[in-house]
Design an enzyme around this catalytic site. Structure first.
Site, short mmCIF file in Angstrom:
data_model
loop_
_atom_site.label_atom_id
_atom_site.label_comp_id
_atom_site.label_asym_id
_atom_site.label_seq_id
_atom_site.Cartn_x
_atom_site.Cartn_y
_atom_site.Cartn_z
CB ALA A 62 54.33 62.17 38.25
CB SER A 63 56.09 58.66 35.68
OG SER A 63 57.11 58.72 36.69
N GLY A 64 54.50 58.68 33.33
CA GLY A 64 53.74 58.62 32.05
C GLY A 64 52.81 59.80 31.67
#
Length: 91
Positions: A62-64
């Site tokens: 997720a995300s980064g």
């Protein structure tokens, strides 16, 4: 990570012995600056050495972590992995 990438093309592994890089990512996110730095290092490595890069997760991407994974040529996951991103833009 730069040192690991550089070492993959030095002494015992030089002259095309590394055929691909496999990124096993388990990350719920992370800072944009850190993620961008890793993304750029992986992208530069791929461009410089022409080595395919594959990302895989069997947990969380997720995300980064997802930001980093998009530097790969292909992203794979298990059926139970959680994959997603909110607010990440690729330059």
């Amino acid at each position: 990570i730069r040192t690991l990438l550089d070492e993959s093309q030095s002494k015992p592994l030089k002259k095309g012995r590394v055929k691909a890089l496999f990124l096993n990512i388990n990350s719920p996110g992370g800072g944009a600056f850190d993620s961008d730095g890793i993304y750029r290092l992986i992208s530069e490595y791929k461009k410089k050495f022409g080595v395919p890069i594959y990302a895989y997760t069997d947990k969380i991407l997720a995300s980064g972590g997802y930001y980093i994974a998009v530097a790969a040529d292909k992203i794979y996951s298990s059926n139970v992995a959680i994959i997603g991103s909110v607010g990440v833009m690729i330059p």
